[in-house]
Design a protein around this motif. Structure first.
Motif, PDB file in Angstrom:
ATOM      1  N   CYS A  85       6.844  -9.669  -3.151  1.00  0.00           N
ATOM      2  CA  CYS A  85       7.474  -7.883  -3.671  1.00  0.00           C
ATOM      3  C   CYS A  85       8.530  -7.883  -4.320  1.00  0.00           C
ATOM      4  CB  CYS A  85       8.078  -7.194  -1.726  1.00  0.00           C
ATOM      5  SG  CYS A  85       6.265  -7.498  -0.658  1.00  0.00           S
ATOM      6  N   ASP A 113       2.309  -3.271  -5.987  1.00  0.00           N
ATOM      7  CA  ASP A 113       2.980  -4.974  -5.931  1.00  0.00           C
ATOM      8  C   ASP A 113       2.237  -5.917  -6.201  1.00  0.00           C
ATOM      9  OD1 ASP A 113       3.094  -5.071  -3.612  1.00  0.00           O
ATOM     10  OD2 ASP A 113       5.372  -5.279  -3.726  1.00  0.00           O
ATOM     11  N   GLN A 114       1.589  -6.034  -5.348  1.00  0.00           N
ATOM     12  CA  GLN A 114       0.045  -7.371  -5.812  1.00  0.00           C
ATOM     13  C   GLN A 114      -0.539  -7.455  -4.644  1.00  0.00           C
ATOM     14  OE1 GLN A 114       3.584  -8.524  -4.808  1.00  0.00           O
ATOM     15  NE2 GLN A 114       2.933  -7.884  -2.361  1.00  0.00           N
ATOM     16  N   LYS A 119       0.006 -12.059   1.016  1.00  0.00           N
ATOM     17  CA  LYS A 119      -0.219 -12.804  -0.054  1.00  0.00           C
ATOM     18  C   LYS A 119      -0.158 -13.942  -0.834  1.00  0.00           C
ATOM     19  CE  LYS A 119       3.409 -10.534   0.614  1.00  0.00           C
ATOM     20  NZ  LYS A 119       3.625  -9.652   1.364  1.00  0.00           N
ATOM     21  N   HIS A 145       2.264  -1.718   3.672  1.00  0.00           N
ATOM     22  CA  HIS A 145       2.552  -3.028   4.431  1.00  0.00           C
ATOM     23  C   HIS A 145       3.236  -3.394   5.552  1.00  0.00           C
ATOM     24  CE1 HIS A 145       6.429  -6.538   4.276  1.00  0.00           C
ATOM     25  NE2 HIS A 145       5.952  -6.385   3.164  1.00  0.00           N
ATOM     26  N   ASP A 178       2.957  -0.946  -1.671  1.00  0.00           N
ATOM     27  CA  ASP A 178       3.125  -2.256  -1.303  1.00  0.00           C
ATOM     28  C   ASP A 178       2.242  -3.185  -0.493  1.00  0.00           C
ATOM     29  OD1 ASP A 178       4.657  -4.403  -0.670  1.00  0.00           O
ATOM     30  OD2 ASP A 178       6.657  -3.096   0.277  1.00  0.00           O
ATOM     31  N   ASP A 179       1.699  -3.376  -0.732  1.00  0.00           N
ATOM     32  CA  ASP A 179       0.268  -4.898  -0.834  1.00  0.00           C
ATOM     33  C   ASP A 179      -0.819  -3.983  -0.734  1.00  0.00           C
ATOM     34  OD1 ASP A 179       3.196  -6.531  -0.055  1.00  0.00           O
ATOM     35  OD2 ASP A 179       2.206  -6.565   2.463  1.00  0.00           O
TER      36      ASP A 179
HETATM   37 CA   LIG Z   1       4.208  -6.306  -1.594  1.00  0.00          CA
END
Ligand SMILES: [Ca+2]
Length: 492
Positions: A66, A321-322, A334, A185, A26-27
């Motif tokens: 997300c 997720d990015q 983000k 995250h 995540d992130d």
């Molecule tokens: Ca994320």
């Protein structure tokens, strides 16, 4: 090589289909993976995955936030079709997803870790997921048996649960397993084993840490995600008391690590750029410490596959997720279509198929993952899926008709960080962004301006390219069926 693998996989007349493990974080910005050239950390296990497989140098998302990204991965559809435009909606679990199709085609399917889609997971034989965002320590997991709280560091617990599931699975069926970490995250809480990593060191700063946003779209300067102003003292910078859900041992470790420097911070009375520098160090070290535990998790999982003798027939995919701003453009977080957040890491190890240590510059998008995993398993994609299978690329082919444009659309406005609605198109050289909520545009030549500082929109010498990009934007909106709404309200 594929032929050899395929021949070896035919056992008693039955094709042995590959297992698939999808590791999702995540992130996690790709510029904090050393295989991607990070100058701020080392990720030996992720690097090993890249050395054993293929690294996508140009992997992107469709909507850099997300829950929407998770919905795109599962459905293979853009946000306007899968219904998850922002973090606020509840995912429609009744729709076709790649785990459902794999399940129907004889795969055992499991998801462990962060889910973040509000509705219960569908299409999985087994799920054991964090509730909502989930905490870094002492998480509660939800499974078909109900909710259960665990003590410890969430990255470690997710890894242990993943290994337990692998050990207990039905070994006569292929499997697709999603191990999805909460880390790294926000609020970047390191595990006990890395809380002191980088102690006494200075992490290199990005070139635009002190960006004043004067070259960017008008609303960028009002954005609430700056290192300068928007890291919260307790939540992000760890100034103050330890989190309430910590046990005494965890609180002691926290105070031992963060406590003394709180006092130093107050005494130093830093100002201006010095204060930004201090905040950046405080932020980035914790972010990187969280990643170090994820890297260990990758190593443990791949190590187990070898130990269990299934590494030769198990595909391992690493993706986030990015991306994320690591002080880039003066920010964290983000959402924007700018490069640091539109990009995402993508590494695929497919033994016997991907050339070890290979890299591709072809543009991939998270939209492609559903069809890619179905193709890997020999299952048919849902006709409504909108991506492209990456399997030919993974086999080392360079399809001549590969996509030349990516479509992006961000919807979460208003929200706490103040990023406006926008959509846009990216080619391998240019990017055009339409902030339709405020009627502004930006255009960049990524080859000569990779940090997107020089807006070329409405500059006379670039008008012909601008027109071409607007036509392209119109064309990808039609291609993906995003034709109803204010994002289409422009003239060419
Ligand atoms: Ca994320």
């Amino acid at each position: 090589m594929l032929t050899t693998l395929a021949a070896a996989a035919v056992l008693n007349g039955v094709q042995e289909r590959p297992n698939i493990i999808f590791i999702f974080t995540d992130d996690h910005a790709s510029h904090s993976i050393s295989a991607y050239g990070s100058n701020i950390n080392h990720t030996p296990h992720m690097d090993q995955l890249a050395a054993d497989g293929m690294l996508f140098e140009n992997a992107f998302v469709t909507n850099s936030i997300c829950a929407p990204s998770r919905a795109v991965v599962l459905s293979g559809k853009h946000s306007h079709f899968n219904g998850q435009r922002t973090n606020f909606e509840t995912f429609d679990g009744g729709q076709r997803t790649f785990p459902k199709i794999l399940q129907e085609s004889g795969y055992q399917t499991a998801i462990i870790g962060k889910w973040h889609l509000k509705s219960d997971p569908t299409g999985f034989d087994y799920f054991d997921v964090l509730i909502g965002q989930g905490p870094y320590y002492n998480p509660t997991f939800k499974s078909k048996d109900g909710n259960k709280r665990f003590t410890g560091y969430t990255t470690h617990i997710i890894t242990e649960k993943t290994l337990d599931w692998l050990k207990d699975r039905e070994s006569d069926q292929p499997f697709m397993l999603m191990m999805q970490h909460k880390a790294p995250h926000r609020q970047w809480r390191p595990g006990p084993d890395y809380i002191d990593l980088y102690e006494g060191e200075t992490i290199p700063e990005p070139v635009d840490l002190f960006d004043d946003w004067s070259t960017r779209v008008s609303v960028a300067k009002d954005n609430k995600m700056s290192i300068r102003e928007h890291l919260r003292p307790n939540y992000d910078l760890k100034i103050g008391e330890p989190p309430r859900n910590f046990n005494q041992e965890q609180k002691d470790l926290w105070l031992e690590h963060y406590g003394p420097r709180n006092a130093a911070f107050e005494a130093a009375n830093l100002q201006g750029d010095d204060l930004i520098r201090w905040k950046y160090q405080r932020y980035i070290k914790d972010y990187l410490r969280c990643i170090q535990s994820v890297d260990d998790s990758v190593g443990e999982l791949v190590g187990y596959l070898k130990e269990a003798g299934i590494d030769d027939n198990t595909i391992v995919i690493y993706n986030s997720d990015q991306g994320f701003y690591l002080g880039d453009y003066g920010w964290y977080d983000k959402r924007w279509m700018y490069e640091p957040s539109m990009r995402t890491p993508l590494i695929v190890k497919w033994p016997g198929v991907t050339e070890p240590g290979s890299r591709t510059e072809l543009m991939a998008q998270n939209l492609d993952l559903a069809q890619t995993m179905l193709d890997m398993a020999g299952a048919d994609a849902d006709p409504g899926m909108q991506g492209v299978s990456l399997v030919p690329v993974l086999k080392g082919e360079e399809p001549g008709d590969w996509r030349n444009a990516l479509y992006y659309h961000y919807y979460e406005s208003p929200s706490e960080h103040g990023v406006p609605f926008h959509c846009g198109v990216r080619t391998d050289r240019f990017k055009l962004i339409f902030y339709y909520e405020i009627g502004e545009w930006e255009m960049f030549d990524l080859k000569n301006d990779p940090r997107e500082n020089n807006d070329l929109y409405d500059k006379a010498e670039w008008l012909s390219i601008q027109t071409r990009l607007k036509r392209l934007l119109r064309s990808v909106q039609k291609q993906y069926g995003d034709t109803t709404g204010p994002q289409t309200n422009f003239t060419i």
